[in-house]
Structures are given as structure tokens and as C-alpha cells.
Design an enzyme around this catalytic site. Structure first.
Site, PDB file in Angstrom:
ATOM      1  N   ASN A   1     -22.457 -44.476  -9.375  1.00 45.36           N
ATOM      2  CA  ASN A   1     -21.275 -44.116  -9.037  1.00 45.36           C
ATOM      3  C   ASN A   1     -21.338 -42.948  -7.835  1.00 45.36           C
ATOM      4  O   ASN A   1     -20.161 -42.852  -7.250  1.00 45.36           O
ATOM      5  CB  ASN A   1     -20.615 -43.156 -10.233  1.00 45.36           C
ATOM      6  N   TYR A   2     -22.235 -42.328  -7.435  1.00 43.03           N
ATOM      7  CA  TYR A   2     -22.353 -41.289  -6.488  1.00 43.03           C
ATOM      8  C   TYR A   2     -23.003 -41.482  -5.201  1.00 43.03           C
ATOM      9  O   TYR A   2     -22.527 -40.873  -4.289  1.00 43.03           O
ATOM     10  CB  TYR A   2     -22.664 -39.885  -7.176  1.00 43.03           C
ATOM     11  N   ILE A   3     -24.033 -42.343  -5.191  1.00 45.79           N
ATOM     12  CA  ILE A   3     -24.817 -42.685  -4.179  1.00 45.79           C
ATOM     13  C   ILE A   3     -24.379 -43.815  -3.669  1.00 45.79           C
ATOM     14  O   ILE A   3     -24.343 -44.738  -4.158  1.00 45.79           O
ATOM     15  CB  ILE A   3     -26.240 -42.535  -4.646  1.00 45.79           C
TER      16      ILE A   3
END
Length: 156
Positions: A113-115
Site C-alpha cells: 500500500n505505501y511503497i
């Protein structure tokens, strides 16, 4: 103590009677087969274990300590078993602690989700690490666009 002595006397008498009956039967059998009867010395030899048992009982009664018969586990074996059990307890407690610590952390969440998946793909290509080490089959299918569109020298 009185009961113990009576019981020991009973055991000794019972063993003596068994040995004498066996001796008499063996003698009858020998006579029936036409052989010589056994001598009284043979009976005395057969009664030797009873005499040993009586000595053991007398010694136990004097000292008040009962000696265990047969082989028991040695101190070294028991200590080794204790050491093994302690090691198992330690490793299991460490595993339980790790499990407890990781309960609240979703290890794959940030990767998904974030990288940016392109960063992971560039790293993978730059250092010759198979992409399978980072992404499962489902994630490889999901991020196929990133895998195909990025080269080793790509910058964010």
C-alpha cells in the site's frame, strides 16, 4: 514396623515353600525317570536367594532405608533431560513472544500500500534479487505493469 516385619517373614516363608515344593517335584520326576535323587546341598543352593533376601530385609530394618532394586536413571541422565527441557521452554517462550509481538504488525501492508512497486522492482533488478522474494504470485500479477515498465536505471 510390626506389620512390615510380619510381611517380610511371610514373603520369606512363601519363597522357601515354593523352592522346597519345586525341589520335591524335581526329585519325584528324577525318581520316575530312573535317575538319582538330588542331594540336600542342591536344596541349600536353591535356598540361597531367600537367605540373601533375608539379609537385605534385616539391613533395611536396621538402617530404615530401602534400597531400590534394578537400574534407575543416573544423575547425569536426569540432569541432561532437565537441560533439554529448559532449552525447549526457552525456545518456545521466544517463539510465543515473537508471535505476540508480530500480532499487530501486518508485514506485507507497507509493501503493497505505501511503497511504489516500481522502487521494489528497480531494487530487485539492480541487485539481481529475484522478484519472487518480494512479491507473491498474486502481487506479481497485480504489479505486472511496474515489472514491465521499469529498467535498472529508473529513478523516481
Amino acid at each position: 514396623m510390626e506389620w512390615i516385619k510380619e510381611h517380610q517373614a511371610y514373603l520369606l516363608e512363601e519363597q522357601t515353600q515354593k523352592i522346597k515344593k519345586k525341589f520335591e517335584k524335581d526329585n519325584e520326576k528324577r525318581v520316575a525317570d530312573g535317575e538319582k535323587e538330588m542331594k540336600v546341598t542342591e536344596l541349600n543352593e536353591r535356598l540361597e536367594p531367600v537367605k540373601e533376601m533375608e539379609k537385605k530385609f534385616n539391613k533395611e530394618n536396621k538402617t530404615g532405608k530401602v534400597e531400590a532394586e534394578g537400574k534407575g536413571p543416573t544423575v547425569e541422565k536426569i540432569e541432561a533431560a532437565i537441560t533439554k527441557l529448559e532449552q525447549r521452554v526457552e525456545t518456545m517462550s521466544l517463539q510465543a513472544q515473537d508471535k505476540e509481538d508480530n500480532k499487530e504488525v501486518a508485514l506485507g501492508t507497507s509493501k503493497i500500500n505505501y511503497i511504489d512497486p516500481r522502487l521494489t522492482v528497480v531494487f530487485s533488478k539492480k541487485f539481481n534479487v529475484p522478484i519472487e522474494k518480494f512479491f507473491s504470485k498474486a502481487l506479481r500479477e497485480k504489479f505486472e505493469w511496474a515489472i514491465k515498465s521499469v529498467e535498472e536505471d529508473w529513478e523516481f
